[in-house]
Design an enzyme around this catalytic site. Structure first.
Site, PDB file in Angstrom:
ATOM      1  N   HIS A   1       0.849  -1.206   0.000  1.00 49.17           N
ATOM      2  CA  HIS A   1       0.000   0.000   0.000  1.00 49.17           C
ATOM      3  C   HIS A   1       0.875   1.243   0.000  1.00 49.17           C
ATOM      4  CE1 HIS A   1       0.737  -0.479   4.291  1.00 49.17           C
ATOM      5  NE2 HIS A   1       0.218   0.708   4.547  1.00 49.17           N
TER       6      HIS A   1
ATOM      7  N   HIS B   1       1.479   3.955   1.910  1.00 49.66           N
ATOM      8  CA  HIS B   1       2.039   4.750   3.012  1.00 49.66           C
ATOM      9  C   HIS B   1       3.568   4.861   2.925  1.00 49.66           C
ATOM     10  CE1 HIS B   1      -1.770   4.134   5.651  1.00 49.66           C
ATOM     11  NE2 HIS B   1      -1.882   5.164   4.834  1.00 49.66           N
TER      12      HIS B   1
ATOM     13  N   ASP C   1       5.995   4.803   4.994  1.00 46.52           N
ATOM     14  CA  ASP C   1       6.878   3.845   5.681  1.00 46.52           C
ATOM     15  C   ASP C   1       6.915   2.499   4.959  1.00 46.52           C
ATOM     16  OD1 ASP C   1       4.119   3.587   6.714  1.00 46.52           O
ATOM     17  OD2 ASP C   1       4.953   2.107   8.093  1.00 46.52           O
ATOM     18  N   HIS C   2       6.195   2.382   3.831  1.00 55.02           N
ATOM     19  CA  HIS C   2       6.212   1.161   3.008  1.00 55.02           C
ATOM     20  C   HIS C   2       6.826   1.386   1.630  1.00 55.02           C
ATOM     21  CE1 HIS C   2       3.481  -1.171   5.762  1.00 55.02           C
ATOM     22  NE2 HIS C   2       3.428   0.063   6.230  1.00 55.02           N
TER      23      HIS C   2
ATOM     24  N   HIS D   1      -7.432  -0.715   5.616  1.00 58.81           N
ATOM     25  CA  HIS D   1      -6.395   0.192   6.130  1.00 58.81           C
ATOM     26  C   HIS D   1      -6.192   1.325   5.116  1.00 58.81           C
ATOM     27  CE1 HIS D   1      -2.706   1.483   8.104  1.00 58.81           C
ATOM     28  NE2 HIS D   1      -2.019   1.293   6.994  1.00 58.81           N
TER      29      HIS D   1
ATOM     30  N   ASP E   1      -0.110  -3.796   6.320  1.00 62.42           N
ATOM     31  CA  ASP E   1      -0.736  -3.260   7.535  1.00 62.42           C
ATOM     32  C   ASP E   1      -2.199  -3.682   7.655  1.00 62.42           C
ATOM     33  OD1 ASP E   1       1.647  -2.004   8.063  1.00 62.42           O
ATOM     34  OD2 ASP E   1       0.910   0.037   7.734  1.00 62.42           O
TER      35      ASP E   1
ATOM     36  N   HIS F   1       4.652  -4.535  10.876  1.00 63.32           N
ATOM     37  CA  HIS F   1       5.030  -3.840  12.117  1.00 63.32           C
ATOM     38  C   HIS F   1       5.132  -4.786  13.306  1.00 63.32           C
ATOM     39  CE1 HIS F   1       4.669   0.349  10.640  1.00 63.32           C
ATOM     40  NE2 HIS F   1       3.741  -0.165   9.830  1.00 63.32           N
TER      41      HIS F   1
HETATM   42 ZN   LIG Z   1       2.969   0.767   8.137  1.00 65.80          ZN
HETATM   43 ZN   LIG Z   2       0.013   1.726   6.470  1.00 67.79          ZN
END
Ligand SMILES: [Zn+2]
Ligand SMILES: [Zn+2]
Length: 255
Positions: free
Chosen positions: A52, A54, A56-57, A108, A130, A168
């Protein structure tokens, strides 16, 4: 074949599969830990799988692609650094000689996907970003409780032996909440003790498995009377399974 969880930021794992020569990574939010692992093991990066949009990905995707020439795969309906091969439900990706089936798991984010390999060294393997965490699930940033329920149900229907690689290390926090929901779940109490010991030794609690999550994860147990009663005690308007999941998610956000 080797499966590594490369730590990134404060609580992310960048999952890496490698055969001693070639590698793939999932959700590289940061390029540095990946570049370090490639150099350390003498690997060529062949593929980058993204679940996805985001940061941090995806934060390391462009640097890694430019440094290695790896192919990038990601969700059809999200903004991901180009160029990439856009995937949705039923599509297949082959990398390192392994075949991954794409599962749509909105909730999410609106276009979140998961990658499922039916046979990785004798058991299935799931990269779920996530959506599903050990003992919990992702926050509903772009989706409804009903969408998340359908997504989690699709993952829950995978074989029990499926190893679940989440992005995570949220397990201990999730299990504290899970115990508030189901204080009498003995499998949950045992698993929590194991995870506390793993984290004390600085070890990941992941991968988990579908069979385990079905026993301990309240977000996969919304049909259980214990979980439904707890959700109703938090929010008296709770009725169907999706509203149970929605109540749990709201409760967890405040927990
Ligand atoms: Zn994440
Ligand atoms: Zn995420």
């Amino acid at each position: 074949m080797n499966l590594l969880a490369l730590p990134a930021f404060t609580d992310n794992y960048i999952w890496m599969l490698h055969d001693g020569h070639r590698a793939l990574v999932v959700d590289p939010g940061d390029a540095q830990p990946v570049l370090h692992a490639l150099q350390q093991h003498g690997l060529q990066l062949e593929a980058i799988l993204v679940t996805h949009h985001h940061a941090d990905h995806v934060g390391g995707v462009t640097v890694l692609r430019e440094a290695t020439g790896a192919s990038v795969y990601g969700p059809a309906r999200e903004r991901i650094p180009e160029p990439l091969r856009r995937l949705s439900q039923g599509d297949r990706v082959t990398a390192l000689g392994l075949e991954f089936a794409v599962i749509d798991v909105p909730g999410h984010t609106a276009g979140h996907i998961a990658y499922y390999c039916a046979d990785y060294e004798g058991a299935p393997l799931l990269f779920c970003g996530d959506t599903l965490f050990s003992g919990g699930c992702g926050r509903l940033f772009e989706g409804t409780p009903a969408q998340m329920l359908a997504s989690l149900s699709a993952l829950a229907a995978l074989p029990g032996a499926t190893r679940v690689c989440c992005t995570h290390e949220y397990t201990l926090g999730n299990l504290k909440f899970a115990r508030a929901v189901e204080p009498d779940n003995t499998a949950l109490a045992q698993y929590q003790a194991q995870c506390v010991a793993l984290r004390a030794a600085d070890q990941p609690t992941l991968p988990s498995s579908i069979a385990l999550e079905l026993q301990i994860n309240p977000f996969l147990r919304t049909r259980q009377a214990t979980v439904q009663d707890a959700a109703r005690a938090f929010d008296a308007t709770t009725s169907d399974e999706a509203s149970v999941l929605g109540a749990l998610r709201t409760w967890k956000n405040q927990f």
